[in-house]
Write an enzyme that holds these catalytic residues in place. Structure first.
Site, short mmCIF file in Angstrom:
data_model
loop_
_atom_site.label_atom_id
_atom_site.label_comp_id
_atom_site.label_asym_id
_atom_site.label_seq_id
_atom_site.Cartn_x
_atom_site.Cartn_y
_atom_site.Cartn_z
N SER A 18 72.24 -26.41 -112.69
CA SER A 18 72.59 -27.64 -113.39
C SER A 18 72.85 -27.42 -114.88
O SER A 18 72.08 -26.75 -115.58
CB SER A 18 71.48 -28.68 -113.22
OG SER A 18 71.80 -29.86 -113.95
N SER A 20 73.06 -30.09 -116.83
CA SER A 20 72.53 -31.30 -117.48
C SER A 20 71.55 -30.99 -118.62
O SER A 20 71.61 -31.64 -119.67
CB SER A 20 71.87 -32.21 -116.45
OG SER A 20 72.84 -32.76 -115.58
N THR A 64 70.66 -35.55 -108.86
CA THR A 64 71.82 -34.96 -108.22
C THR A 64 71.49 -34.76 -106.74
O THR A 64 70.48 -35.30 -106.24
CB THR A 64 72.20 -33.64 -108.93
OG1 THR A 64 73.43 -33.15 -108.37
CG2 THR A 64 71.11 -32.59 -108.82
N LYS A 68 70.44 -39.01 -104.79
CA LYS A 68 71.03 -40.23 -105.37
C LYS A 68 70.81 -41.46 -104.50
O LYS A 68 70.68 -42.57 -105.03
CB LYS A 68 72.52 -40.03 -105.63
CG LYS A 68 72.82 -39.00 -106.71
CD LYS A 68 74.33 -38.86 -106.91
CE LYS A 68 74.64 -37.81 -107.97
NZ LYS A 68 76.10 -37.68 -108.20
N ASP A 104 77.89 -42.45 -112.76
CA ASP A 104 79.01 -41.71 -112.19
C ASP A 104 80.27 -42.56 -112.13
O ASP A 104 81.38 -42.04 -112.30
CB ASP A 104 78.67 -41.21 -110.78
CG ASP A 104 77.79 -39.97 -110.78
OD1 ASP A 104 77.83 -39.22 -111.77
OD2 ASP A 104 77.07 -39.74 -109.78
N GLY A 127 85.55 -35.42 -98.76
CA GLY A 127 84.10 -35.56 -98.73
C GLY A 127 83.71 -37.03 -98.72
O GLY A 127 84.44 -37.88 -99.23
N GLY A 129 80.19 -38.30 -99.40
CA GLY A 129 78.84 -38.56 -99.88
C GLY A 129 78.77 -39.53 -101.03
O GLY A 129 79.72 -40.29 -101.31
N ARG A 152 84.32 -34.01 -92.82
CA ARG A 152 84.03 -33.20 -91.63
C ARG A 152 83.58 -34.08 -90.47
O ARG A 152 83.96 -33.88 -89.33
CB ARG A 152 82.94 -32.18 -91.95
CG ARG A 152 83.33 -31.07 -92.89
CD ARG A 152 82.24 -30.00 -92.92
NE ARG A 152 82.50 -28.95 -93.89
CZ ARG A 152 82.06 -28.95 -95.14
NH1 ARG A 152 81.33 -29.97 -95.57
NH2 ARG A 152 82.33 -27.97 -95.96
N ARG A 156 79.43 -39.82 -91.06
CA ARG A 156 78.67 -39.70 -92.30
C ARG A 156 79.35 -40.42 -93.46
O ARG A 156 78.81 -40.44 -94.57
CB ARG A 156 78.45 -38.23 -92.64
CG ARG A 156 77.64 -37.50 -91.57
CD ARG A 156 77.29 -36.08 -91.98
NE ARG A 156 76.41 -36.08 -93.13
CZ ARG A 156 75.98 -34.98 -93.73
NH1 ARG A 156 76.38 -33.80 -93.29
NH2 ARG A 156 75.17 -35.04 -94.76
#
Length: 273
Positions: A18, A20, A64, A68, A104, A127, A129, A152, A156
Site C-alpha cells: 500500500s 497510502s 482496501t 470495504k 473512491d 471486474g 467488486g 469472471r 458476484r
C-alpha cells in the site's frame, strides 16, 4: 485546529504494497501535523476485533481489499456515497461514533476529469467488486448512458448492480464475461495485472483507459493502451484524489494534492513504502 498526536492507518490483506502511508504522511508533513499513519494487515475475520480494540488516540482508517464491504456492520453511520455504494473505504472515528465514507466515488470523478474531458457516454468496467461499483457510480455522475460489466462470475456482480440501481436507476448496466469485446468511450479495469492476458487486451479498444492499479506499473493494460495512443488514467491518480479527501475528513484540513502526488510518484520510482 486539528488535535495533535492522532493515529490513523490503512487496513487490508495483503497490505504491504500500500502507498497510502506515503501519501498520508506527506500530507501530515505539509500541514505540520504530528500524526501517525501505518499499514496494518487485517483480514475480514479479524476486522471486528481490530476495530473494537481501538482507543481514543485513533482518528481514522482507510480500507482496501477485502474490507470495504465487510466494515459496514461495524459502523454507526454512513455518508451518502458509502450508503448507496454499499462500501466504505474510509472510517472517521470520534469517540463511540464510527462514520463510514466512500471517497473512491468523488476521487474517481476527479481522476477521470483531470486526465480527460470525455465523452463518457458508453463505459465498460472489467471486474465487479467494490471498486468497480464506486467507479460506475462516478461514471453515472459524469453522464454515462450505457455501461457493461465484464466479470469472471456474473453472480458476484449482484452487489455492484444493486449499488448502481440505487443511485442511477436510469443507467442500464449489462453483465458479460471477461474476454468479450470491451468497446466504449472509456474502459475501467479493476482486475489484477496477472489477469490481463494478451487475449483480454486484444478485446480493449476504448480511447480512454482507467487502470485502478498503481502497483505493478505499468500494467499490461496500460502498456497496450499507450501503444494504441489511448488516454490513460492511472491508479495513482485515483489513490491521490481519494486520499486527499480522506485527509480532509480525518484532519479537518484540505489534503495537499501536489505534495501527496509528488510523494507517491517518488515512492513508486524508488520502490519504498
Amino acid at each position: 485546529m486539528a488535535v495533535t498526536g492522532r493515529r490513523c492507518a490503512v487496513l487490508g490483506s495483503p497490505i504491504a504494497h500500500s502507498l497510502s502511508p506515503v501519501l498520508h504522511r506527506a500530507a501530515y508533513a505539509a500541514r505540520g501535523l504530528d500524526w501517525s499513519y501505518e499499514a496494518v494487515e487485517v483480514t475480514e475475520d479479524g476486522l471486528a476485533d481490530f476495530v473494537a480494540g481501538l482507543d481514543g488516540t485513533w482518528r481514522g482508517l482507510s480500507l482496501t481489499m477485502p474490507l470495504k464491504r465487510a466494515v459496514l456492520p461495524l459502523l454507526t453511520d454512513l455518508d451518502p456515497w458509502a450508503a448507496v455504494s454499499g462500501a466504505a473505504n474510509t472510517v472517521v472515528l470520534d469517540g463511540d461514533h464510527r462514520v463510514g465514507h466512500n471517497t473512491d466515488v468523488p476521487g474517481a470523478v476527479a481522476a477521470l476529469t483531470e486526465r480527460s474531458s470525455g465523452p463518457w457516454t458508453e463505459a465498460v468496467v472489467l471486474g465487479g467488486g467494490a471498486t468497480a461499483a464506486s467507479v460506475l457510480l462516478a461514471l453515472a455522475e459524469l453522464g454515462t448512458h450505457r455501461a457493461r460489466l465484464l466479470v469472471r462470475n456474473p453472480d458476484r456482480a449482484a452487489e455492484t448492480l444493486a449499488a448502481v440501481h440505487r443511485h442511477a436507476p436510469q443507467l442500464p448496466v449489462t453483465v458479460g464475461l471477461l474476454g468479450e469485446p470491451a468497446t466504449g468511450d472509456v474502459l475501467v479495469s479493476t482486475v489484477p495485472a496477472d489477469a490481463q492476458t494478451p487475449e483480454l487486451l486484444a478485446t480493449v479498444t476504448a480511447p480512454v483507459v482507467f487502470e485502478v492499479l498503481y502497483d505493478p506499473w505499468p500494467t499490461p493494460l496500460v502498456t497496450e493502451a499507450r501503444r494504441r495512443g489511448a488516454t490513460v488514467v492511472g491508479g495513482l491518480d485515483l489513490l491521490v484524489h481519494q486520499a486527499a479527501l480522506q485527509v480532509a475528513l480525518m484532519t479537518g484540513a484540505p489534503g495537499p494534492l501536489a505534495a501527496m502526488r509528488a510523494a507517491g510518484e517518488a515512492a513508486l520510482l524508488d520502490g519504498t513504502r
